[in-house]
Design an enzyme around this catalytic site. Sequence first.
Site, PDB file in Angstrom:
ATOM      1  N   ARG A  46       0.841  -1.207   0.000  1.00 48.24           N
ATOM      2  CA  ARG A  46       0.000   0.000   0.000  1.00 48.24           C
ATOM      3  C   ARG A  46       0.875   1.256   0.000  1.00 48.24           C
ATOM      4  NH1 ARG A  46      -3.118  -3.418   3.682  1.00 48.24           N
ATOM      5  NH2 ARG A  46      -2.250  -2.422   5.545  1.00 48.24           N
ATOM      6  N   LYS A 136     -12.303  14.787   5.234  1.00 49.54           N
ATOM      7  CA  LYS A 136     -13.446  14.267   4.480  1.00 49.54           C
ATOM      8  C   LYS A 136     -14.277  13.334   5.348  1.00 49.54           C
ATOM      9  CE  LYS A 136     -13.956  10.451   1.814  1.00 49.54           C
ATOM     10  NZ  LYS A 136     -13.717   9.471   0.754  1.00 49.54           N
ATOM     11  N   GLU A 177     -19.450  15.145   2.277  1.00 53.43           N
ATOM     12  CA  GLU A 177     -19.709  14.188   1.187  1.00 53.43           C
ATOM     13  C   GLU A 177     -20.962  13.354   1.440  1.00 53.43           C
ATOM     14  OE1 GLU A 177     -16.578  11.338   0.352  1.00 53.43           O
ATOM     15  OE2 GLU A 177     -17.652  10.517  -1.360  1.00 53.43           O
ATOM     16  N   LYS A 219     -18.775  17.568  -1.596  1.00 47.10           N
ATOM     17  CA  LYS A 219     -18.374  16.471  -2.493  1.00 47.10           C
ATOM     18  C   LYS A 219     -19.616  15.617  -2.772  1.00 47.10           C
ATOM     19  CE  LYS A 219     -15.170  12.565  -2.905  1.00 47.10           C
ATOM     20  NZ  LYS A 219     -13.769  12.170  -2.735  1.00 47.10           N
TER      21      LYS A 219
END
Length: 343
Positions: A46, A136, A177, A219
């Site tokens: 990752r 976020k 979002e 978003k």
Amino acid sequence: MNRSELVSVARSLVSPGRGILAADESSGTIQRRFDTIKVPSTPESRRAYRELLFTTPGVEEFISGVILYDETIRQSTQDGTPFPKLLAQKGIVPGIKVDLGTKDLAGFPGEKITEGLDGLAKRLAEYREMGARFAKWRAVIGIGPGIPTLGCIKGNAHSLARYAAMCQDADLVPIVEPEVLMDGDHTIERCEEATEATLRIVYAELAEQRVFLEGSLLKPNMVLSGKSCPAQASVQDVATATVRCLRRTVPAAVPGIVFLSGGQGPVQATENLNAMNAMGPHPWELSFSYGRALQEPPLKVWRGEAANVSAAQRAYYHRAKCNGAARYGRYTAEMESEAAVTV
Ligand code: 13P
């Protein structure tokens, strides 16, 4: 709360010709992405993959910010530069996903609520210390028989508003979002109805929780036909419905709207954003915060091989460049074939 800093970070994230890379896949999600290219998902694989993306030469011309995951914000390049520092040095603002994922919403079969408010203030302070300047939180609204319900929309909108207020208190720009999913066979009209209802309630909750809109970003999903709906709306219909829906619900004080790609193909996500910007000017910047639509091509090229890193970086750079052009409504299909020659 430092209002002028919030405004300047929010505006820089939607500066002309640029948008956001969402690289904040949780460990479960990145595992599913790596499964598609048969790469084992380990902390090192990752890390290597994220290093490939973040060190792509020149991509800062089109990328204003990157959303990181808790594991990733603590990782570094092979030569020991912490990822948030590397990004900041390139003029890319580091951000962080702070929700803890979705759970079944009690009392509402088939619907979800996003968790993560408990202890959030403490986590935000730590992320800010590590270099994050925005955050976020993703809420998920499904479409199906009898859903979405008002209860689900209100619960999620309230959490988004509480999260956003806490972010601003910690001097982080909140990206709000609320994603209306494209899964299902619903029509574009149903998507528009669900998106409009959701955004209306989200902005009512943000007002009630005293969120400073000039220092926040939205978003949202685009207004699309359900993925398995037999009648798929055209690019122009998507752009018209999305802009109409946003104009009805999103205050002009919000500096920018950064769409998620949500399962659209990479080219489709670019075409739709381009069509919307070609219809401008709009009250807000219309930009991107794509995960899959920016990462699918480089992921397929990379396939976990060090020898493919440069080619994968070119594939990512190309998608970022196309989306950068879509920010001005200047993307053309020819841009895709130019890349085929150089990649
Ligand atoms: P997609 O563009 O793949 O939908 O990801 C964006 C994102 O951050 C979803 O939360």
